[in-house]
Design an enzyme around this catalytic site. Structure first.
Site, PDB file in Angstrom:
ATOM      1  N   ASP B  11       0.852  -1.186   0.000  1.00 28.74           N
ATOM      2  CA  ASP B  11       0.000   0.000   0.000  1.00 28.74           C
ATOM      3  C   ASP B  11       0.887   1.234   0.000  1.00 28.74           C
ATOM      4  O   ASP B  11       1.757   1.378   0.867  1.00 28.74           O
ATOM      5  CB  ASP B  11      -0.880   0.028   1.262  1.00 28.74           C
ATOM      6  CG  ASP B  11      -2.016  -0.984   1.153  1.00 28.74           C
ATOM      7  OD1 ASP B  11      -2.105  -1.663   0.121  1.00 28.74           O
ATOM      8  OD2 ASP B  11      -2.801  -1.085   2.120  1.00 28.74           O
ATOM      9  N   ASP B 130     -13.746  -6.253  -5.290  1.00 26.31           N
ATOM     10  CA  ASP B 130     -13.898  -6.480  -3.853  1.00 26.31           C
ATOM     11  C   ASP B 130     -15.287  -7.064  -3.629  1.00 26.31           C
ATOM     12  O   ASP B 130     -16.283  -6.427  -3.970  1.00 26.31           O
ATOM     13  CB  ASP B 130     -13.774  -5.157  -3.077  1.00 26.31           C
ATOM     14  CG  ASP B 130     -12.374  -4.561  -3.200  1.00 26.31           C
ATOM     15  OD1 ASP B 130     -11.411  -5.330  -3.407  1.00 26.31           O
ATOM     16  OD2 ASP B 130     -12.247  -3.325  -3.083  1.00 26.31           O
TER      17      ASP B 130
END
Lengths: 209, 251
Positions: B11, B130
């Site tokens: 990230d 997702d």
């Protein structure tokens, strides 16, 4: 001093190829100048030429033809002067006589063979990811001496007319030529610039040719 | 045959790694280039950067990060997070990324999948999904998993495949962060009809979870973040474990 030129004819991500050669030269203390160019004078002065290639075969061929005199200059370099030449991915496929991708298209024809679609009936296409290239016996010099893993992204393969031009094979549904070679001309179906240390080693061997 | 890929995901926020390796041997643990290099040296098959920057200006930082990474890292690089236009995709590919993962932008306007895959090639375009289970169905969430949509995950994945996606990165929101294993039920359902590679994400905590993702979930690639970052497992360990279990993997 090596002068390595990566042929710029509008094909994608050639920066990676340049950076990988710079890295190999630096790590091995080769004095090398690595440039991206389509200038005929740069091609003329080169010690090594790299022809990258991404996307459709005919788009890549059209790109090469767009720069007037480029193909003639490359021909002079590889077939008359017989200096080391490396095609990567579609750059390798363009060495063939003909491609069957999206119709029938003529290639450079420097290594006899036809570009055909991989059998995708039960396998996912493109053939994407790491796979093993196994060297074969050939009268031509090989760039690899042992089997290694390399990163592939392609749906078409080089069907060589002469088995002696197959320097290494890879299995995906069927065995296909993952490295081709004829004297000073080489082609790799995979991306050495994306194949970690094994890929950089192959580039090193090419610089040493 | 093509090998199962292990992909560590980092990230990145404003050009810095916010969830990454905490190893003492790194000079600058916040430097995405150094982290990517570390993983590449340790056998990662690909690297994934997920940009979690909030503002648009900071997205330009990502282009610079990608450029620097391409100088040092010679394995495929996927970049995702907040990609909203074909121009974004072009800038990142030009900087040296090999694949771009699109999520919310595809939900907002699926045509971006078609346009970008036609323009840059299918192999460049990863659609990230997702998904979260509600009763017997999985629904797609957008905006980093914060907004539920009415899209059924299986239908959506089938649709983006038709539109030209080159790969699917499927994250199970139910499993993400639980360390209880991948959602192999969901992965397996998707594998049944998918003709493009499937990357499993979310939930991995043990060596055996990786193995199950391949044999039960039928995934082509396995993505993980925290187990690698916190050095709970190393990529080498995962790979030798899978190799022992006769999984076709690069070691």
């Amino acid at each position: 001093m090596k002068k390595i030129t990566i042929v710029d004819y509008g094909s994608g991500n050639i920066l990676s190829a340049q950076k990988s050669f710079i890295k190999v030269a630096r790590d091995n203390n080769f004095e090398a100048d690595v440039t991206i160019s389509k200038n005929l004078s740069d091609i003329k002065k080169s010690s090594h030429i790299v022809l990258p290639g991404q996307g459709a075969f005919n788009t890549c061929m059209d790109g090469l033809k767009k720069t007037h005199g480029l193909i003639d200059e490359l021909y002079e370099f590889a077939l008359i002067k017989k200096k080391p030449f490396l095609g990567i991915c579609v750059g390798m496929q363009m060495l063939a006589k003909i491609s069957e991708e999206n119709g029938i298209h003529e290639g450079l024809g420097w290594i006899d063979g036809i570009i055909k679609r991989l059998p995708g009936d039960s396998l996912k296409l493109p053939h994407m990811g790491w796979n093993e290239a196994v060297p074969r016996n050939s009268t031509h010099n090989n760039l690899i001496s042992t089997k290694n893993d390399y990163y592939f992204v392609h749906s078409y393969y080089f069907d060589c007319a002469d088995n002696d031009n197959i320097l290494a094979e890879t299995k995906y549904g069927k065995n296909f030529a993952s490295i081709v070679g004829k004297e000073n001309i080489y082609g790799v179906q995979f991306h050495p610039e994306k194949s970690s240390s094994q890929g950089l080693n192959l580039l090193k061997e090419f610089i040493k040719v | 045959m093509v090998k199962i890929r292990i992909i560590p995901c980092l990230d990145v926020k404003n050009g810095r790694v916010v969830k990454g390796i905490n190893f003492v041997n790194l000079i600058d643990a916040g430097d995405p280039v150094e982290q990517a290099k570390h993983y590449s040296d340790n056998g990662a098959d690909e690297i994934c950067f997920l940009d979690i920057s909030a503002s648009l200006e900071n997205r330009d930082t990502m282009v610079k990060v990608v450029e620097k990474t391409a100088n040092e890292v010679f394995i495929p690089l996927t970049v995702g997070g907040g990609i909203s236009s074909v121009e974004n995709i072009h800038a990142l590919l030009k900087a040296g990324a090999d694949k771009i993962s699109i999520n919310s932008a595809a939900i907002k306007d699926p045509v971006i999948v078609k346009r970008s895959s036609e323009y840059f090639g299918n192999q460049c375009i990863v659609v990230a999904v997702d998904a979260k289970k509600h009763f017997n169905d999985w629904y797609v969430y957008s905006h980093g998993g914060t907004k539920k949509t009415e899209l059924l995950a299986l239908n959506w994945i089938e649709k983006v495949q038709e539109l030209g996606a080159g790969e699917i990165l499927l994250t199970s929101m139910d499993k993400d962060g639980t360390k209880s294993g991948f959602d192999n039920e969901l992965l397996n359902k998707v594998s049944e009809f998918l003709k493009i590679p499937l990357i499993a994400s979310g939930g991995v905590g043990t060596l055996n979870h990786f193995y199950e993702g391949v044999v039960k979930g039928k995934a082509d690639a396995l993505l993980a973040a925290s187990v690698f970052h916190f050095n709970e497992l190393s990529i080498k360990e995962v790979k030798s474990f899978l190799k022992e279990k006769k999984i076709n993997i690069r070691v």
